[in-house]
Design a protein around this motif. Structure first.
Motif, PDB file in Angstrom:
ATOM      1  N   ALA A 186       6.969  26.370  37.066  1.00 31.76           N
ATOM      2  CA  ALA A 186       7.289  25.006  37.483  1.00 31.76           C
ATOM      3  C   ALA A 186       5.983  24.251  37.749  1.00 31.76           C
ATOM      4  CB  ALA A 186       8.168  25.031  38.730  1.00 31.76           C
ATOM      5  N   PRO A 187       5.374  23.721  36.661  1.00 41.06           N
ATOM      6  CA  PRO A 187       4.114  22.995  36.865  1.00 41.06           C
ATOM      7  C   PRO A 187       4.337  21.676  37.591  1.00 41.06           C
ATOM      8  CG  PRO A 187       4.439  23.607  34.536  1.00 41.06           C
ATOM      9  CD  PRO A 187       5.747  23.801  35.244  1.00 41.06           C
ATOM     10  N   GLY A 188       3.303  21.274  38.363  1.00 40.87           N
ATOM     11  CA  GLY A 188       3.272  19.922  38.929  1.00 40.87           C
ATOM     12  C   GLY A 188       2.616  18.995  37.929  1.00 40.87           C
ATOM     13  N   ALA A 189       1.764  18.099  38.406  1.00 39.51           N
ATOM     14  CA  ALA A 189       1.108  17.137  37.502  1.00 39.51           C
ATOM     15  C   ALA A 189      -0.072  17.815  36.813  1.00 39.51           C
ATOM     16  CB  ALA A 189       0.633  15.929  38.292  1.00 39.51           C
ATOM     17  N   ILE A 190       0.063  18.012  35.517  1.00 40.15           N
ATOM     18  CA  ILE A 190      -0.952  18.714  34.729  1.00 40.15           C
ATOM     19  C   ILE A 190      -1.544  17.737  33.712  1.00 40.15           C
ATOM     20  CG2 ILE A 190      -1.422  20.740  33.284  1.00 40.15           C
ATOM     21  CD1 ILE A 190      -0.241  21.432  36.085  1.00 40.15           C
ATOM     22  N   ALA A 191      -2.850  17.805  33.548  1.00 37.72           N
ATOM     23  CA  ALA A 191      -3.535  16.852  32.654  1.00 37.72           C
ATOM     24  C   ALA A 191      -3.285  17.195  31.188  1.00 37.72           C
ATOM     25  CB  ALA A 191      -5.037  16.872  32.955  1.00 37.72           C
ATOM     26  N   THR A 192      -2.205  16.663  30.639  1.00 38.00           N
ATOM     27  CA  THR A 192      -1.860  16.861  29.223  1.00 38.00           C
ATOM     28  C   THR A 192      -1.468  15.499  28.643  1.00 38.00           C
ATOM     29  OG1 THR A 192       0.523  17.123  29.526  1.00 38.00           O
ATOM     30  CG2 THR A 192      -0.833  19.097  29.844  1.00 38.00           C
ATOM     31  N   PRO A 193      -1.329  15.433  27.318  1.00 35.66           N
ATOM     32  CA  PRO A 193      -0.915  14.154  26.721  1.00 35.66           C
ATOM     33  C   PRO A 193       0.378  13.595  27.332  1.00 35.66           C
ATOM     34  CG  PRO A 193      -1.646  15.675  25.020  1.00 35.66           C
ATOM     35  CD  PRO A 193      -1.655  16.443  26.298  1.00 35.66           C
ATOM     36  N   MET A 194       1.279  14.493  27.768  1.00 37.39           N
ATOM     37  CA  MET A 194       2.561  14.022  28.322  1.00 37.39           C
ATOM     38  C   MET A 194       2.358  13.084  29.509  1.00 37.39           C
ATOM     39  SD  MET A 194       5.825  16.222  29.702  1.00 37.39           S
ATOM     40  CE  MET A 194       6.444  16.661  28.095  1.00 37.39           C
ATOM     41  N   VAL A 195       1.406  13.383  30.377  1.00 37.32           N
ATOM     42  CA  VAL A 195       1.222  12.537  31.562  1.00 37.32           C
ATOM     43  C   VAL A 195       0.025  11.592  31.437  1.00 37.32           C
ATOM     44  CG1 VAL A 195       2.360  14.145  33.122  1.00 37.32           C
ATOM     45  CG2 VAL A 195      -0.081  14.280  32.847  1.00 37.32           C
ATOM     46  N   LEU A 196      -0.968  11.987  30.654  1.00 35.40           N
ATOM     47  CA  LEU A 196      -2.162  11.130  30.543  1.00 35.40           C
ATOM     48  C   LEU A 196      -1.862   9.869  29.732  1.00 35.40           C
ATOM     49  CD1 LEU A 196      -4.951  13.846  30.098  1.00 35.40           C
ATOM     50  CD2 LEU A 196      -4.266  12.624  32.177  1.00 35.40           C
ATOM     51  N   THR A 197      -0.700   9.840  29.048  1.00 33.50           N
ATOM     52  CA  THR A 197      -0.293   8.635  28.320  1.00 33.50           C
ATOM     53  C   THR A 197       0.564   7.705  29.188  1.00 33.50           C
ATOM     54  OG1 THR A 197       1.496   9.971  27.411  1.00 33.50           O
ATOM     55  CG2 THR A 197      -0.408   9.640  25.991  1.00 33.50           C
ATOM     56  N   LEU A 198       0.866   8.133  30.418  1.00 31.11           N
ATOM     57  CA  LEU A 198       1.632   7.268  31.331  1.00 31.11           C
ATOM     58  C   LEU A 198       0.695   6.212  31.926  1.00 31.11           C
ATOM     59  CD1 LEU A 198       3.674  10.036  33.222  1.00 31.11           C
ATOM     60  CD2 LEU A 198       4.570   8.428  31.524  1.00 31.11           C
ATOM     61  N   PRO A 199       1.238   5.073  32.390  1.00 37.98           N
ATOM     62  CA  PRO A 199       0.397   4.066  33.036  1.00 37.98           C
ATOM     63  C   PRO A 199      -0.307   4.661  34.269  1.00 37.98           C
ATOM     64  CG  PRO A 199       2.661   3.274  32.761  1.00 37.98           C
ATOM     65  CD  PRO A 199       2.657   4.702  32.357  1.00 37.98           C
ATOM     66  N   PRO A 200      -1.504   4.144  34.606  1.00 40.83           N
ATOM     67  CA  PRO A 200      -2.294   4.710  35.713  1.00 40.83           C
ATOM     68  C   PRO A 200      -1.500   4.831  37.019  1.00 40.83           C
ATOM     69  CG  PRO A 200      -3.538   3.003  34.578  1.00 40.83           C
ATOM     70  CD  PRO A 200      -2.183   3.024  33.954  1.00 40.83           C
TER      71      PRO A 200
END
Ligand SMILES: NC(=O)c1ccc[n+]([C@@H]2O[C@H](COP(=O)([O-])OP(=O)(O)OC[C@H]3O[C@@H](n4cnc5c(N)ncnc54)[C@H](O)[C@@H]3O)[C@@H](O)[C@H]2O)c1
Length: 262
Positions: A186-200
């Motif tokens: 159960a990962p939390g916020a991980i630096a991958t394209p899935m989240v790094l493409t979200l608005p800041p």
């Protein structure tokens, strides 16, 4: 000596992010790895294969849509055909859609459920059917922090990931006596394209609940997956391992005021 010498397995969603880092880590430890991802991600998936080969490892790409039963079945068959066995599987492919619950389109809901939930079930189905006839194996499914707690603007994703937790626990109990160990992460916020493409601002709100007030790295997740898939985790079954900087174990967001300074 690598901890996966002589073993073979598959990683879905391995064209990037957590899947790529984990495929690379399995190969570093001696495993032969099938890199699975959708055909549209071919060049990124082949990059994962190239990174593994450049480090002296062995991998192939098998185009796979995890939401299609025929692809899920073919993925297992391709792994066995290429490398002689399926000792481990990391069912990790997933997609995210955002929006308040009442605003989500039905088509978006169906897509999330078919990839994030049905995709995991289909993968497990064919992996288990193989493993129970061949002396067992280890399966790790990617759930999420959103599989343990609610997350605003991610209703269908939260529902799918909670269901992955339930499926993992149930299948783990069912096939324990056949030498198959099934767990989830159960990962939390991980630096991958899935989240790094979200608005800041969306990225900031993902990190906010984590006492470790930063993104985790895909490599940090990979180490946990390798542990669960390895013999070192021989008595661990049906568990959901949080890799979330403490988010789900704390009711309070990160706040410098509540942390000691010395
Ligand atoms: N990044 C995070 O903060 C985070 C947190 C919790 C859970 N997760 C989960 O981790 C997993 C990996 O995500 P990531 O963060 O590495 O993101 P990512 O977008 O980099 O990787 C997801 C991969 O899945 C692939 N994929 C999508 N649909 C597919 C399909 N139908 N068949 C096969 N492959 C498909 C994508 O092409 C992509 O390569 C996902 O299940 C995600 O839900 C991520």
């Amino acid at each position: 000596m690598g901890s996966f010498d002589g073993k073979a397995g598959l990683v879905s969603g391995a064209a990037g992010g957590i899947g790529r880092a984990t495929a690379i880590a399995f190969a570093r430890e001696g495993a032969k790895v099938v890199v699975a991802d959708i055909a549209a991600m071919r060049s990124q998936a082949l990059e994962t294969v190239a990174l593994i080969e450049a480090a002296g490892g062995t991998a192939i790409f098998v185009p796979t849509d995890v939401a299609q039963a025929s692809d899920a079945e073919a993925l297992v068959a391709a792994t066995v055909a290429a490398f002689g066995s399926l000792d481990f599987a990391f069912n990790n492919a997933g997609v995210l859609t955002t929006g308040f619950t009442a605003d989500v389109e039905e088509s978006a809901f169906d897509r999330i459920i078919s990839i994030d939930l049905k995709g995991v079930w289909l993968a497990m189905k064919y992996e288990i059917l193989y493993m129970k006839e061949h002396g067992g194996g280890a399966i790790v499914n990617t759930a999420s922090e959103a599989g343990l707690v609610g997350t605003p603007m991610a209703g269908p994703y939260v529902a799918a990931k909670h269901a992955v937790v339930g499926l993992t626990k149930t299948a783990a109990g069912e096939y324990a006596n056949m030498g198959i160990r099934i767990n989830a992460i159960a990962p939390g916020a991980i630096a991958t394209p899935m989240v790094l493409t979200l608005p800041p601002e969306a990225q900031a709100s993902l990190i906010a609940p984590q006492p470790l007030n930063r993104f985790g790295t895909p490599e940090e997740v990979a180490e946990a997956v390798l542990f669960l898939a390895s013999d070192k985790a021989s008595f661990i079954l049906g568990t959901v391992l949080s890799i979330d900087g403490g988010a789900t174990s704390n009711a309070q967001s990160y706040d410098p005021f509540t942390s000691p300074t010395s």
